[in-house]
Design a protein around this motif. Structure first.
Motif, PDB file in Angstrom:
ATOM      1  N   UNK A 573       0.821  -1.222   0.000  1.00 46.46           N
ATOM      2  CA  UNK A 573       0.000   0.000   0.000  1.00 46.46           C
ATOM      3  C   UNK A 573       0.852   1.268   0.000  1.00 46.46           C
ATOM      4  N   UNK A 574       2.029   1.216   0.666  1.00 48.42           N
ATOM      5  CA  UNK A 574       2.835   2.425   0.754  1.00 48.42           C
ATOM      6  C   UNK A 574       3.473   2.816  -0.571  1.00 48.42           C
ATOM      7  N   UNK A 575       3.390   1.921  -1.587  1.00 43.81           N
ATOM      8  CA  UNK A 575       3.951   2.238  -2.896  1.00 43.81           C
ATOM      9  C   UNK A 575       2.938   2.901  -3.827  1.00 43.81           C
ATOM     10  N   UNK A 576       1.710   3.099  -3.337  1.00 46.66           N
ATOM     11  CA  UNK A 576       0.653   3.617  -4.213  1.00 46.66           C
ATOM     12  C   UNK A 576      -0.014   4.833  -3.617  1.00 46.66           C
ATOM     13  N   UNK A 577      -0.438   5.725  -4.481  1.00 47.87           N
ATOM     14  CA  UNK A 577      -1.278   6.844  -4.088  1.00 47.87           C
ATOM     15  C   UNK A 577      -2.259   7.082  -5.234  1.00 47.87           C
ATOM     16  N   UNK A 578      -3.516   7.363  -4.895  1.00 55.62           N
ATOM     17  CA  UNK A 578      -4.555   7.552  -5.914  1.00 55.62           C
ATOM     18  C   UNK A 578      -4.972   9.015  -5.966  1.00 55.62           C
ATOM     19  N   UNK A 579      -5.157   9.533  -7.182  1.00 58.61           N
ATOM     20  CA  UNK A 579      -5.607  10.914  -7.326  1.00 58.61           C
ATOM     21  C   UNK A 579      -6.426  11.061  -8.595  1.00 58.61           C
ATOM     22  N   UNK A 580      -7.569  11.722  -8.481  1.00 60.27           N
ATOM     23  CA  UNK A 580      -8.421  12.001  -9.634  1.00 60.27           C
ATOM     24  C   UNK A 580      -8.200  13.412 -10.142  1.00 60.27           C
ATOM     25  N   UNK A 581      -8.110  13.581 -11.450  1.00 58.61           N
ATOM     26  CA  UNK A 581      -7.870  14.891 -12.057  1.00 58.61           C
ATOM     27  C   UNK A 581      -9.068  15.403 -12.843  1.00 58.61           C
ATOM     28  N   UNK A 582     -10.180  14.645 -12.865  1.00 57.10           N
ATOM     29  CA  UNK A 582     -11.338  15.090 -13.628  1.00 57.10           C
ATOM     30  C   UNK A 582     -10.982  15.237 -15.102  1.00 57.10           C
ATOM     31  N   UNK A 583     -11.421  16.364 -15.700  1.00 56.89           N
ATOM     32  CA  UNK A 583     -11.100  16.566 -17.109  1.00 56.89           C
ATOM     33  C   UNK A 583     -10.006  17.606 -17.312  1.00 56.89           C
ATOM     34  N   UNK A 584      -9.152  17.802 -16.295  1.00 55.38           N
ATOM     35  CA  UNK A 584      -8.131  18.833 -16.353  1.00 55.38           C
ATOM     36  C   UNK A 584      -6.996  18.507 -17.343  1.00 55.38           C
ATOM     37  N   UNK A 585      -6.728  17.210 -17.629  1.00 56.17           N
ATOM     38  CA  UNK A 585      -5.581  16.834 -18.452  1.00 56.17           C
ATOM     39  C   UNK A 585      -6.028  15.969 -19.633  1.00 56.17           C
ATOM     40  N   UNK A 586      -6.756  16.536 -20.587  1.00 53.20           N
ATOM     41  CA  UNK A 586      -7.238  15.736 -21.718  1.00 53.20           C
ATOM     42  C   UNK A 586      -6.102  15.336 -22.666  1.00 53.20           C
ATOM     43  N   UNK A 587      -6.222  14.156 -23.248  1.00 51.85           N
ATOM     44  CA  UNK A 587      -5.298  13.721 -24.301  1.00 51.85           C
ATOM     45  C   UNK A 587      -5.891  13.974 -25.678  1.00 51.85           C
ATOM     46  N   UNK A 588      -7.217  13.968 -25.775  1.00 50.48           N
ATOM     47  CA  UNK A 588      -7.882  14.143 -27.053  1.00 50.48           C
ATOM     48  C   UNK A 588      -8.840  15.311 -27.013  1.00 50.48           C
ATOM     49  N   UNK A 589      -9.465  15.570 -28.149  1.00 51.81           N
ATOM     50  CA  UNK A 589     -10.408  16.671 -28.306  1.00 51.81           C
ATOM     51  C   UNK A 589     -11.756  16.243 -27.733  1.00 51.81           C
ATOM     52  N   UNK A 590     -12.211  16.902 -26.665  1.00 51.52           N
ATOM     53  CA  UNK A 590     -13.474  16.552 -26.026  1.00 51.52           C
ATOM     54  C   UNK A 590     -14.681  16.830 -26.919  1.00 51.52           C
TER      55      UNK A 590
END
Length: 613
Positions: A573-590
C-alpha cells in the motif's frame, strides 16, 4: 482603624439591625441581594441586552440564585452574620413589534441564615424564609440595529415595588427605579455553526429610601454560540458603585457602615433544545468585599427562552413571504423563470433562470455533452447537444471536412475526418499497413507502406514504439510493437489497453471490470519486478461530460478502485497513491467521440525512484 476593629463595628451594626427589627424599633435594613437577573429571553444571566425580538413573543423561566456569605466579617473572631441567601425567581417578558420588551421579576427568599455573634445583652434575630423580595417591572426599547446584527442600542429601565422586608434584607423601605443604556450584538461565522454574542450596560439606580445610597450600575458580557445556538458558553461581570458614602443598618440606635463598590464575575452555560427549552447554570466569585457581594454566587434556571432566528433563516422567511415558487432564493417578482430553479444573473431577462446555454443550441450546459459546440438533442446522454456525425467516423459534421466519407484525424483542419495519406508516403491510409510511418510500397499487404523492421516483429520504423523489442501490433501508438500489455518508461508504467470499469445503476459507482485483470496483473508485476520504483500515482481522468465537481469525484473513484485492486493483488500500500484529475488533463479533443474516449483513462505515473528526487 485596624481591620479587626472595623470588622467588630460592622458586626455590631448589623447585629443591632437584626435585634432591633425583632423589637419593632428599627427602620434600618435594605435589599441585600446585588444580583439583578436580565429579563427572560436575554442571552446572559445578569447583563441585559438591547434586543426586543418578536411580536407578542412571550418568554419565561424559573431561576434560583444562591449567595454564600453575603455579609461576613474578618478579624480575630470572624462571624458570618448572613451566611447564605437563596432566591427563587419567576421571570417573564413579552416582546412587542420587534422593538419593545416588557418584563417582570418576582423574587422569593426561600432560604437564608446567619450566625449569632454572641454579644452579651443583645438578642440575635434569626433570618427567616420564605420572604418576598421587591417586585421588579421593566421596559426596554430597541433604538438602533436589527436583531442578530453585530451592533444594537437599547434604552430601558426598571421600577422596584417595596414588597420585600428591609429587616430581613429582602427589600428596600421605599420604591426605587433605574434607567439604563444597553449595547450588544451578535456575529455569525460564514459557513459555520459558531456565533459570538456580546452585551454591555450602564445606568443609575435611584430611590429605595435613606437606608442606602444611589448607585451607578455597570455590566459587560461575552459568549460563544456552538452548533447553531444549541450551546452557549459565556462570562459576565457586573456590579454597582455607590453615589453616597454610607449604608443605614439601624436607626435605633443609629448604625451605619461604609458603602463600597459591588462587583461580581459569573461563568455560565446555557443549553437550548426543542427550539426554546433552555437549561442554564453559572457560578462565579465576588470581586470585592462590599456588603452584599458574596465570595461565591451560583445561579440556575430552566425556562422557555428561544433566541431569534439566525440571519439566513430570517432571509429565507422574508423570501417566502415575498413569494419564491421554485425555491431558488430569487423572488418571483424579479425571477425571469419563476417556475424553474435557476441562478442569479445581472441580465434581468436571465435572472433566476437555469444555467447558461453557452453554444446557443437550446440544450442547457448541464445536459449538453458538447457545451461549447452547437448540436441537436439526443436521447443518448453522451451525444445530447452534439452535432450530427453523418459518416459515423467520430468527427461530428461541425468539424468534419468530409462529413459524408469516413475519415481519420488530422492536424490540418482541412483534412479532419477525411481519408488520406497521413504519413505522406504516397500510399493511402486505407491500404497502408503503416499509415503513420513512411515506407515503400510492398506486395505484402502487411508490409505495404512500412519502413524497415529492426526487431522483425512486422512493425516498421517510427510506428514501432519498441523498435528493439518484438511485440504485437496495437492500436495505441505508444504500445505498438511492444511486448505484452505493459511497458515501464522512465516516468510512467504505460498500458496498451485501457482499464475498464463496470457501472452499476444510476449511482455510477465504479468497480474494475474483470476484463482488465490481465492488464492490472502486469502492472503489479512491473512494480514488483522493478524494486527501484518506490511510489506510483494511480491517476484517474475523465472527459468533460458533466460538471467539474462530478468528474473530479468520478475520476477519484476510478483511481481508488484501481489502487484497491492492486493492493489486494499484492502491491504494498505504501507504494501507491490515488488521485483524480477530472477533465483537467485531456489527451484528445473533447468535442469528438474518439477524443472523449481517450480522455476516459487510468494512468500509472512513477513519482519516486530510489536515489532520485
Amino acid at each position: 482603624m485596624r481591620s479587626s476593629s472595623v470588622a467588630a463595628v460592622a458586626s455590631t451594626a448589623v447585629l443591632m439591625t437584626l435585634a432591633g427589627a425583632s423589637r419593632g424599633q428599627s427602620t434600618g435594613g435594605f435589599s441585600l441581594d446585588r444580583f439583578e437577573p436580565a429579563p427572560a429571553g436575554d442571552a446572559f444571566f445578569s447583563v441585559p441586552s438591547p434586543a426586543a425580538p418578536g411580536h407578542l413573543a412571550p418568554r419565561a423561566y424559573l431561576g434560583l440564585d444562591f449567595a454564600h456569605r453575603p455579609i461576613h466579617s474578618s478579624g480575630d473572631n470572624p462571624v458570618d452574620l448572613v451566611s447564605s441567601q437563596a432566591f427563587l425567581r419567576l421571570d417573564a417578558s413579552l416582546a412587542l413589534w420587534d422593538r419593545l420588551l416588557l418584563s417582570i421579576d418576582a423574587p422569593l427568599a426561600v432560604a437564608q441564615g446567619g450566625d449569632d455573634p454572641g454579644i452579651p445583652g443583645v438578642v440575635f434575630t434569626e433570618l427567616t424564609a420564605p420572604e418576598l423580595g421587591d417586585l421588579r417591572f421593566g421596559a426596554r426599547f430597541r433604538v438602533f440595529g436589527e436583531d442578530t446584527e453585530p451592533f444594537q442600542l437599547g434604552l430601558g429601565g426598571y421600577l422596584f415595588a417595596p414588597t420585600g422586608s428591609p429587616a430581613q434584607y429582602t427589600g428596600d423601605p421605599e420604591a426605587r427605579g433605574s434607567v439604563q443604556a444597553n449595547l450588544g450584538g451578535r456575529i455569525d461565522s460564514a459557513g459555520s455553526t459558531l456565533g459570538f454574542l456580546w452585551s454591555a450596560s450602564g445606568g443609575v439606580e435611584l430611590g429605595g429610601g435613606s437606608n442606602r445610597p444611589q448607585l451607578f450600575t455597570f455590566g459587560g458580557a461575552a459568549g460563544l454560540l456552538i452548533a447553531d445556538d444549541l450551546l452557549q458558553l459565556g462570562a459576565e461581570a457586573y456590579g454597582g458603585a455607590p453615589l453616597g458614602e454610607e449604608l443605614l443598618l439601624s436607626s435605633t440606635p443609629v448604625q451605619r457602615d461604609g458603602a463600597s463598590v459591588n462587583a461580581e464575575l459569573l461563568f455560565g452555560a446555557k443549553l437550548r433544545v426543542l427550539d426554546g427549552l433552555t437549561f442554564g447554570a453559572a457560578v462565579g466569585p465576588g470581586l470585592t468585599s462590599a456588603i452584599g457581594t458574596p465570595p461565591v454566587r451560583a445561579v440556575g434556571m430552566i425556562g422557555w427562552t428561544p433566541l431569534p432566528k439566525p440571519a439566513r433563516e430570517r432571509a429565507q422567511s422574508a423570501t417566502a413571504v415575498a413569494g419564491d415558487k421554485d425555491d431558488d432564493g430569487i423572488n418571483d417578482d424579479i425571477d425571469a423563470c419563476p417556475d424553474v430553479k435557476g441562478d442569479p444573473s445581472p441580465d434581468r431577462a436571465k435572472d433566476g433562470c437555469p444555467p447558461a446555454d453557452r453554444d446557443g443550441d437550446t440544450v442547457l450546459d448541464i445536459d449538453d455533452a458538447c457545451p461549447s459546440t452547437p448540436g441537436v438533442r439526443s436521447a443518448d446522454a453522451t451525444e445530447n447537444g452534439c452535432p450530427v456525425d453523418s459518416d459515423d467516423d467520430g468527427f461530428h459534421d461541425g468539424i468534419d471536412a468530409c462529413p459524408n466519407v469516413r475519415g481519420t484525424a488530422s492536424d490540418d483542419p482541412k483534412k479532419v475526418g477525411c481519408p488520406g495519406d497521413a504519413d505522406g508516403d504516397g500510399i493511402l491510409d486505407a491500404s497502408d499497413a503503416c499509415p503513420k510511418a513512411k515506407g515503400p510500397a510492398n506486395r505484402d499487404p502487411k508490409q505495404n507502406g512500412c519502413p524497415d523492421d529492426p526487431d522483425g516483429d512486422g512493425i516498421r520504423g517510427a510506428a514501432d514504439a519498441c523498435p528493439n523489442e518484438r511485440g504485437p501490433s496495437d492500436s495505441d501508438p505508444r504500445q505498438n510493437g511492444c511486448p505484452r500489455f505493459v511497458r515501464v518508461n522512465t516516468e510512467e508504467i504505460t498500458t496498451s489497453k485501457p482499464v475498464r470499469f463496470v457501472v452499476y445503476g444510476k449511482t455510477r459507482a465504479q468497480t474494475v471490470d474483470p476484463i482488465s485483470d490481465e492488464i492490472l496483473y502486469e502492472v503489479r508485476d512491473a512494480i514488483q519486478q522493478n524494486p527501484d520504483i518506490e511510489l506510483v500515482e494511480v491517476q484517474g481522468h475523465t472527459d468533460d461530460n458533466g460538471s467539474e465537481s462530478y468528474n473530479l469525484a468520478l475520476s477519484q473513484q476510478r483511481a481508488d478502485a484501481v489502487l484497491s485492486w492492486l493492493v489486494a493483488a499484492g502491491v504494498p500500500r505504501e507504494k501507491l497513491v490515488a488521485k483524480g484529475y477530472g477533465f483537467e488533463q485531456p489527451l484528445g479533443d473533447n468535442r469528438v467521440k474518439t477524443g472523449r474516449q481517450k480522455n476516459r483513462r487510468v494512468q500509472f505515473v512513477i513519482i519516486k525512484r530510489k536515489g532520485k528526487p
